[in-house]
Design a protein around this motif. Sequence first.
Motif, mmCIF file in Angstrom:
data_model
loop_
_atom_site.group_PDB
_atom_site.id
_atom_site.type_symbol
_atom_site.label_atom_id
_atom_site.label_comp_id
_atom_site.label_asym_id
_atom_site.label_seq_id
_atom_site.Cartn_x
_atom_site.Cartn_y
_atom_site.Cartn_z
ATOM 1 N N UNK A 195 12.629 -4.607 7.668
ATOM 2 C CA UNK A 195 11.878 -3.361 7.498
ATOM 3 C C UNK A 195 12.369 -2.611 6.266
ATOM 4 N N UNK A 199 9.800 -1.816 3.377
ATOM 5 C CA UNK A 199 9.223 -0.472 3.403
ATOM 6 C C UNK A 199 10.105 0.666 2.905
ATOM 7 N N UNK B 165 18.422 -2.028 15.621
ATOM 8 C CA UNK B 165 18.964 -0.673 15.609
ATOM 9 C C UNK B 165 17.916 0.294 15.069
ATOM 10 N N UNK B 178 13.550 3.914 11.111
ATOM 11 C CA UNK B 178 13.664 3.792 9.655
ATOM 12 C C UNK B 178 12.751 2.707 9.110
ATOM 13 N N UNK B 179 12.063 3.039 8.058
ATOM 14 C CA UNK B 179 11.289 2.052 7.288
ATOM 15 C C UNK B 179 10.191 1.377 8.104
ATOM 16 N N UNK B 180 9.616 2.090 9.046
ATOM 17 C CA UNK B 180 8.614 1.449 9.906
ATOM 18 C C UNK B 180 7.198 1.597 9.359
ATOM 19 N N UNK B 181 7.032 2.442 8.360
ATOM 20 C CA UNK B 181 5.699 2.620 7.789
ATOM 21 C C UNK B 181 5.572 1.725 6.560
ATOM 22 N N UNK B 182 4.513 0.919 6.564
ATOM 23 C CA UNK B 182 4.345 -0.061 5.488
ATOM 24 C C UNK B 182 4.178 0.638 4.147
ATOM 25 N N UNK B 183 4.924 0.175 3.175
ATOM 26 C CA UNK B 183 4.771 0.742 1.835
ATOM 27 C C UNK B 183 3.651 0.007 1.105
ATOM 28 N N UNK B 186 4.759 -3.035 -0.791
ATOM 29 C CA UNK B 186 5.075 -4.210 0.024
ATOM 30 C C UNK B 186 3.799 -4.941 0.408
ATOM 31 N N UNK B 218 8.569 -7.525 11.518
ATOM 32 C CA UNK B 218 8.589 -6.356 10.639
ATOM 33 C C UNK B 218 7.183 -6.033 10.153
ATOM 34 N N UNK B 221 5.361 -4.445 13.126
ATOM 35 C CA UNK B 221 5.802 -3.079 13.406
ATOM 36 C C UNK B 221 5.370 -2.119 12.300
ATOM 37 N N UNK B 222 5.265 -2.630 11.078
ATOM 38 C CA UNK B 222 4.866 -1.779 9.967
ATOM 39 C C UNK B 222 3.392 -1.435 10.029
#
Lengths: 280, 417
Positions: A195, A199, B165, B178-183, B186, B218, B221-222
Motif C-alpha cells: 500500500x 499509494x 498493521x 495508511x496509504x489505502x486510497x489509490x493514488x 499508481x 493492496x 483495498x485501494x
Amino acid sequence: MDRWQQREHLAFSAYFADARPNPEGGMMAGKLFLPGTGKAVQPALLQLNPAAPLAPDDELAWSILDGGHDQFGRNVANRFFGILVGKHLVDAPDDHRLSNPAIHGALLDALVREFGRTDGDLRKLIRTIVTSRVYALASQPGEGRALATDPAARYLARREARPLTPTQFKRAVESVVGDELPHEPPPESPLARQLYVLNSGLIQGGLAKPGNSVAAIAAIGDFVSEPADQLRELFRLVLSRDPRPSEAEAFLPTLQKQGATGLGDLAFALMAGREFGSLR
Amino acid sequence: MFRRRDFLMTMSALPWLPGLLQGAPLLSKSNRSLIVLWMDGGMSHIDTFDGKPEARPDIRGELVSRESSLEGVFLSEHLPRLAGIMDQCALVRSVTSPEGNHGRGSHYMLTGRRPSPVLEYPSIGSILTPEKLGDGNPIPSYVAIPDAHPYARQGFLPLTRGPFEVGGDPSKGDFRVRNMVASPQAQRALSLLQTVDALDGKPRSDSEAARDRFLSQARFMSLSPEARELFDLNRETPETRKRYGRKLLGQSALLARRLVEGGVRTVLVRFKGWDHHESIARALTYGFPPKLEALDQAVTALHEDLARRGLDERVTVVLASEFGRTPRINPRGGRDHWARASSVLLFGGGLRRGVVVGKTDANGEAPIERPVSPADLFCTVLGALGADLEQVLHTPDGRPVRTVNESAKPIREILQS
C-alpha cells in the motif's frame, strides 16, 4: 559474560543509557538506578582485570582497542560474518554468554585473530570473509551445481529471495530518486508495504521533483536520440542491470510514445516490482 | 490501464465478495475469531485483576481493591465496570513464567514458546491465519492495531501469515489506514507494473509469491469502497464510539470488533505504556483518560457489544501482558518486572463464564494454586478457537514443529466442553 553480576552490568550499561524524565519535572539526576535501593548507578567498566581501575568515557574506547581481550573483536567478527553470509556464528548476535556458544567456534576464533592481527582493520576483515571459499559458494539450490557433491556446501543451499527490510527499502528508493524520503521508514508488514509503494505518493513525489535521478536520465534525450539508451540507464539506476531483450521490446514503445512521463512511470513500476523489493 | 470498474467486475465474480459486501462474516461458526488486547510493557496484576486488600501497604499499593461479581476476586476500584462483568468472564490469576525480560516474556506469551536462538516461532495470529489465502483474498486474516509487537509476527511461517498493521491511532479524527486510497499515479503505472512482473517470470520464492498476493490485496483495498468501510470507524454511531471510550484503546477495541465482524480471523490491539517502574498509582489513575479507566471502559464495551451483536460465541477475547509486576512497591513508587505471577482475562467463544483459575499467595508473589504457564494459556486459547492442537508446522527447510509446546496442557476448567 557470565562472570559479572547484575550490578556490574548495570554500571556498564550506564555509559550508554539516556537520562530519563523526572515525573516531577525536568530530568533525573542519574541514568540507571539500582533496583533495590533506587540509588543512581555510577558508570563503570566491566572488570576485565581485577586490577583495572574505573575509567572515564575516553578510557572505554582505549580499553576496547587495547587488544587485551577479544569481546569487541568477537562482536565485530560475528556481526560482519552475519551481514555478509546471512547467518551469524553467534545467534542472537548480542548474546555472547558462555551458554550460547558459536555454531562454529574455531571459525569465529580465526576471524577474531585476523581482526586483531590487522589492528582492527574492518576492510581487511571483510576482505578475508568475501575472498573465502565459503563466501564464494553458490547459495542457490538446484540441479547442475556442485553442491550435491560437497557435503559441507549443501547446507548453504538455502537462498531465498527475501523482501528488503524497511531501512534497506528506504535507502534503495532514495538512491533511485536522488533525494531523502521522510524520516519514518516504510512499513515492514508486506501488505502495508505494498500500500505504501502504490499509494503513499512518496516515490512518485520523489520522481516528480526537479533534478531527480530519473529526470536526469530523461535529459539524456536532449543529447542522445535513442530511447534504448534511456531505458538502459534507467534499468541500471533502478535494478543495477541492463534490460533483457524482452523488457526492451515491451518498454521501448512506452518511452517512444510518452517520453519523460513514460520514463517516470516505468521507474515507478520497476520500483514497485518484485526485483527491486527483494534481496536475491 | 487497470480501472477501478474493471477491477471490481473481476473481483465480484469471486465467491467470497457478496458476503463481504453485505457485512456478513466470512468464517463459519467453527472458525472463531480472536481479539488479543495486549497490554504492552507488563500490566501489574496486583493493581488490576489480583488485588490484595489485606496485604501490607508496600504490597497492596495506593490503589484500593474491591471484590468483584466473582466471589473472592478483587479488582482495582478503578475497574468498576469490569468488576461487574467478571461473572461472565474467565480469569486466570496464576500465570507464571521464567521470562522477566520484555522481549522474552512477550515472545513466550504471544508464541507459546520460550525464545530460541535457532528458530523464530510464529505468533498465535499467524498460526490462525490460513496457509492458503487464495489469490486476491480481499481482506487480511490477521490485523494489528496500531502495529504489531515484534513477537506477534509470522516467525518461520511464510510472510502471507504475518499481520497487517493499520499504522495509525483510530481515535484520531483523521484516522484512516495508511496509504489505502489509490493514488492516480499508481493507477496509471499499474499496467506497466503488471508487465514488469510478467516479464520477471514466476515468483522464485514464497516471499515473492506472497508479495504478488499482497499486491492483489493492496489493489483491492485501494480501489474497493467496501474494503475501506471495514476500517472506517465513522460508520459507527457516535453513541457506540463514546461507549468504547474516545481514546486509543477504546477506538482500537471498536475497530477490532468491526474487523472480526467483517471476517478478520485475528486482531491484535497493542496498548503500550504499562511498564510502570515509577509512580505506578499515578500512572494508572491520572492522564487523559486514566489508563485503568480506559481499560475498564473499552473492555466492558467490547464485551457488551459482542453480546448485543450475537458475536459472543464467535469471538474469543484475551486480555494479557508479558508479565506481572513486583508485589513490593519500589523506592520510586513503581513496580518492576515480575514474571512469577500475572493475570489474564478471557471471555467469549469457546470459554466458560464466571470461572477463576488459580490463586497467588497473600502478597501476589507466586501461584499457590493451579500454576499455569504461558504455553498452557496459549494452548487453551487455541483450544477455545477450535484449532488443531496436534497440528505440525514446518520451517522453510522442512523441520517439523508442533503448533503448541509438547508439554503444554489446556486449562480444561475454562474451556467449554
